[in-house]
Motif scaffolding. Structure first.
Motif, PDB file in Angstrom:
ATOM      1  N   TRP A  69    -160.878 -33.351 -12.031  1.00  0.00           N
ATOM      2  CA  TRP A  69    -160.548 -32.147 -11.279  1.00  0.00           C
ATOM      3  C   TRP A  69    -160.016 -32.558  -9.912  1.00  0.00           C
ATOM      4  CZ3 TRP A  69    -165.284 -33.127 -13.547  1.00  0.00           C
ATOM      5  CH2 TRP A  69    -165.685 -32.291 -14.580  1.00  0.00           C
ATOM      6  N   VAL A  70    -159.097 -31.774  -9.382  1.00  0.00           N
ATOM      7  CA  VAL A  70    -158.706 -31.878  -7.973  1.00  0.00           C
ATOM      8  C   VAL A  70    -159.154 -30.574  -7.336  1.00  0.00           C
ATOM      9  CG1 VAL A  70    -156.817 -32.089  -6.316  1.00  0.00           C
ATOM     10  CG2 VAL A  70    -156.756 -33.394  -8.462  1.00  0.00           C
ATOM     11  N   VAL A  71    -159.929 -30.705  -6.257  1.00  0.00           N
ATOM     12  CA  VAL A  71    -160.557 -29.545  -5.630  1.00  0.00           C
ATOM     13  C   VAL A  71    -160.198 -29.518  -4.148  1.00  0.00           C
ATOM     14  CG1 VAL A  71    -162.775 -28.453  -5.159  1.00  0.00           C
ATOM     15  CG2 VAL A  71    -162.454 -29.699  -7.274  1.00  0.00           C
ATOM     16  N   LEU A  72    -159.955 -28.318  -3.641  1.00  0.00           N
ATOM     17  CA  LEU A  72    -159.693 -28.104  -2.214  1.00  0.00           C
ATOM     18  C   LEU A  72    -160.902 -27.423  -1.591  1.00  0.00           C
ATOM     19  CD1 LEU A  72    -157.778 -27.982   0.254  1.00  0.00           C
ATOM     20  CD2 LEU A  72    -156.934 -25.802  -0.665  1.00  0.00           C
ATOM     21  N   ILE A  73    -161.470 -28.070  -0.561  1.00  0.00           N
ATOM     22  CA  ILE A  73    -162.607 -27.509   0.180  1.00  0.00           C
ATOM     23  C   ILE A  73    -162.283 -27.570   1.666  1.00  0.00           C
ATOM     24  CG2 ILE A  73    -165.076 -27.651   0.677  1.00  0.00           C
ATOM     25  CD1 ILE A  73    -165.395 -29.340  -1.867  1.00  0.00           C
ATOM     26  N   SER A  74    -162.174 -26.431   2.286  1.00  0.00           N
ATOM     27  CA  SER A  74    -161.950 -26.365   3.746  1.00  0.00           C
ATOM     28  C   SER A  74    -160.818 -27.266   4.212  1.00  0.00           C
ATOM     29  CB  SER A  74    -163.233 -26.727   4.496  1.00  0.00           C
ATOM     30  OG  SER A  74    -164.279 -25.866   4.151  1.00  0.00           O
ATOM     31  N   GLY A  75    -159.700 -27.261   3.506  1.00  0.00           N
ATOM     32  CA  GLY A  75    -158.534 -28.037   3.907  1.00  0.00           C
ATOM     33  C   GLY A  75    -158.563 -29.496   3.482  1.00  0.00           C
ATOM     34  N   ALA A  76    -159.631 -29.951   2.840  1.00  0.00           N
ATOM     35  CA  ALA A  76    -159.733 -31.341   2.372  1.00  0.00           C
ATOM     36  C   ALA A  76    -159.657 -31.363   0.847  1.00  0.00           C
ATOM     37  CB  ALA A  76    -161.042 -31.964   2.840  1.00  0.00           C
ATOM     38  N   PHE A  77    -158.979 -32.373   0.320  1.00  0.00           N
ATOM     39  CA  PHE A  77    -158.802 -32.508  -1.126  1.00  0.00           C
ATOM     40  C   PHE A  77    -159.752 -33.565  -1.674  1.00  0.00           C
ATOM     41  CE2 PHE A  77    -154.786 -30.990   0.551  1.00  0.00           C
ATOM     42  CZ  PHE A  77    -154.491 -29.945  -0.298  1.00  0.00           C
ATOM     43  N   TYR A  78    -160.285 -33.300  -2.875  1.00  0.00           N
ATOM     44  CA  TYR A  78    -161.215 -34.219  -3.527  1.00  0.00           C
ATOM     45  C   TYR A  78    -160.834 -34.377  -4.989  1.00  0.00           C
ATOM     46  CZ  TYR A  78    -164.005 -33.325   0.609  1.00  0.00           C
ATOM     47  OH  TYR A  78    -164.423 -33.197   1.898  1.00  0.00           O
ATOM     48  N   TYR A  79    -160.946 -35.600  -5.480  1.00  0.00           N
ATOM     49  CA  TYR A  79    -160.719 -35.933  -6.886  1.00  0.00           C
ATOM     50  C   TYR A  79    -162.080 -36.178  -7.508  1.00  0.00           C
ATOM     51  CZ  TYR A  79    -159.129 -38.722 -10.920  1.00  0.00           C
ATOM     52  OH  TYR A  79    -158.890 -39.195 -12.179  1.00  0.00           O
ATOM     53  N   LEU A  80    -162.440 -35.380  -8.513  1.00  0.00           N
ATOM     54  CA  LEU A  80    -163.699 -35.558  -9.226  1.00  0.00           C
ATOM     55  C   LEU A  80    -163.395 -36.138 -10.597  1.00  0.00           C
ATOM     56  CD1 LEU A  80    -164.312 -33.310  -7.052  1.00  0.00           C
ATOM     57  CD2 LEU A  80    -166.094 -32.557  -8.605  1.00  0.00           C
ATOM     58  N   SER A  81    -164.154 -37.145 -10.981  1.00  0.00           N
ATOM     59  CA  SER A  81    -163.945 -37.834 -12.245  1.00  0.00           C
ATOM     60  C   SER A  81    -165.257 -37.903 -13.004  1.00  0.00           C
ATOM     61  CB  SER A  81    -163.413 -39.246 -11.976  1.00  0.00           C
ATOM     62  OG  SER A  81    -163.411 -40.018 -13.153  1.00  0.00           O
ATOM     63  N   TRP A  82    -165.273 -37.362 -14.234  1.00  0.00           N
ATOM     64  CA  TRP A  82    -166.448 -37.453 -15.098  1.00  0.00           C
ATOM     65  C   TRP A  82    -166.079 -38.266 -16.325  1.00  0.00           C
ATOM     66  CZ3 TRP A  82    -167.330 -35.954 -20.187  1.00  0.00           C
ATOM     67  CH2 TRP A  82    -168.662 -36.009 -20.603  1.00  0.00           C
ATOM     68  N   LEU A  83    -166.895 -39.270 -16.628  1.00  0.00           N
ATOM     69  CA  LEU A  83    -166.716 -40.095 -17.824  1.00  0.00           C
ATOM     70  C   LEU A  83    -167.928 -39.923 -18.719  1.00  0.00           C
ATOM     71  CD1 LEU A  83    -165.461 -43.365 -16.128  1.00  0.00           C
ATOM     72  CD2 LEU A  83    -164.144 -41.946 -17.695  1.00  0.00           C
ATOM     73  N   ALA A 102    -162.220 -38.772  -1.885  1.00  0.00           N
ATOM     74  CA  ALA A 102    -161.190 -38.105  -1.080  1.00  0.00           C
ATOM     75  C   ALA A 102    -159.828 -38.434  -1.700  1.00  0.00           C
ATOM     76  CB  ALA A 102    -161.250 -38.584   0.359  1.00  0.00           C
ATOM     77  N   CYS A 103    -158.920 -37.457  -1.702  1.00  0.00           N
ATOM     78  CA  CYS A 103    -157.583 -37.669  -2.267  1.00  0.00           C
ATOM     79  C   CYS A 103    -156.566 -36.832  -1.499  1.00  0.00           C
ATOM     80  CB  CYS A 103    -157.571 -37.315  -3.753  1.00  0.00           C
ATOM     81  SG  CYS A 103    -157.758 -35.563  -4.136  1.00  0.00           S
ATOM     82  N   ASP A 104    -155.297 -36.951  -1.904  1.00  0.00           N
ATOM     83  CA  ASP A 104    -154.272 -36.081  -1.334  1.00  0.00           C
ATOM     84  C   ASP A 104    -154.099 -34.855  -2.239  1.00  0.00           C
ATOM     85  OD1 ASP A 104    -152.664 -36.825  -3.506  1.00  0.00           O
ATOM     86  OD2 ASP A 104    -151.366 -38.118  -2.324  1.00  0.00           O
ATOM     87  N   GLU A 105    -153.171 -33.995  -1.917  1.00  0.00           N
ATOM     88  CA  GLU A 105    -153.008 -32.743  -2.658  1.00  0.00           C
ATOM     89  C   GLU A 105    -152.561 -32.952  -4.104  1.00  0.00           C
ATOM     90  OE1 GLU A 105    -149.214 -33.710  -0.519  1.00  0.00           O
ATOM     91  OE2 GLU A 105    -151.287 -33.530   0.133  1.00  0.00           O
ATOM     92  N   THR A 106    -152.054 -34.137  -4.438  1.00  0.00           N
ATOM     93  CA  THR A 106    -151.643 -34.424  -5.811  1.00  0.00           C
ATOM     94  C   THR A 106    -152.762 -35.069  -6.628  1.00  0.00           C
ATOM     95  OG1 THR A 106    -150.801 -36.641  -5.333  1.00  0.00           O
ATOM     96  CG2 THR A 106    -149.263 -34.791  -5.045  1.00  0.00           C
ATOM     97  N   GLY A 107    -153.876 -35.395  -5.964  1.00  0.00           N
ATOM     98  CA  GLY A 107    -154.978 -36.052  -6.647  1.00  0.00           C
ATOM     99  C   GLY A 107    -154.957 -37.563  -6.527  1.00  0.00           C
ATOM    100  N   HIS A 108    -154.018 -38.094  -5.752  1.00  0.00           N
ATOM    101  CA  HIS A 108    -153.921 -39.551  -5.568  1.00  0.00           C
ATOM    102  C   HIS A 108    -155.030 -40.032  -4.637  1.00  0.00           C
ATOM    103  CE1 HIS A 108    -152.201 -43.527  -5.149  1.00  0.00           C
ATOM    104  NE2 HIS A 108    -152.356 -43.391  -3.847  1.00  0.00           N
ATOM    105  N   VAL A 109    -155.797 -41.008  -5.098  1.00  0.00           N
ATOM    106  CA  VAL A 109    -156.900 -41.580  -4.320  1.00  0.00           C
ATOM    107  C   VAL A 109    -156.445 -42.914  -3.740  1.00  0.00           C
ATOM    108  CG1 VAL A 109    -159.264 -42.462  -4.421  1.00  0.00           C
ATOM    109  CG2 VAL A 109    -158.616 -40.469  -5.788  1.00  0.00           C
ATOM    110  N   ASP A 110    -156.547 -43.059  -2.417  1.00  0.00           N
ATOM    111  CA  ASP A 110    -156.210 -44.330  -1.767  1.00  0.00           C
ATOM    112  C   ASP A 110    -157.416 -45.259  -1.676  1.00  0.00           C
ATOM    113  OD1 ASP A 110    -153.455 -44.093  -1.243  1.00  0.00           O
ATOM    114  OD2 ASP A 110    -153.856 -42.807   0.481  1.00  0.00           O
ATOM    115  N   GLU A 111    -158.586 -44.697  -1.424  1.00  0.00           N
ATOM    116  CA  GLU A 111    -159.788 -45.495  -1.240  1.00  0.00           C
ATOM    117  C   GLU A 111    -160.869 -44.988  -2.192  1.00  0.00           C
ATOM    118  OE1 GLU A 111    -162.828 -46.849   2.316  1.00  0.00           O
ATOM    119  OE2 GLU A 111    -160.962 -45.852   2.823  1.00  0.00           O
TER     120      GLU A 111
END
Length: 95
Positions: A28-42, A57-66
């Motif tokens: 999932w890519v989720v927006l909370i208070s202006g911040a984007f998060y990538y959630l991954s369930w395996l 933490a991610c960008d608006e496309t779901g890309h995770v840098d760290e």
């Protein structure tokens, strides 16, 4: 109360790198208070072979840098895991 928006919800089937067995990967890519998060369930994480849901933490496309986990849950049910990780993230937003 803090609200959030789910921007993306995807499910894929993959192969476990050690066992070769099928695993389910839900993201999932989720927006909370202006911040984007990538959630991954395996359904079976490669490092410990247990179900795992993590948030990053991610960008608006779901890309995770760290790949630094901000929240984590080891629930077998992806919906319950999503809710638990979201509770953790929403708790971070309040603090």
């Amino acid at each position: 109360m803090i609200s959030y928006t789910v921007l993306s919800d995807k499910t894929s089937r993959e192969t476990h790198p050690k066992t070769g067995l099928p695993i389910i990967h839900r993201t999932w890519v989720v927006l909370i208070s202006g911040a984007f998060y990538y959630l991954s369930w395996l359904s079976c994480a490669p490092d410990h072979e247990l179900p795992e849901c993590m948030a990053f933490a991610c960008d608006e496309t779901g890309h995770v840098d760290e790949w630094l986990s901000l929240a984590c849950c080891y629930c077998v049910n992806p919906h319950v895991a999503f809710a638990e990780v979201m509770d953790q993230l929403l708790g971070l937003e309040v603090a």
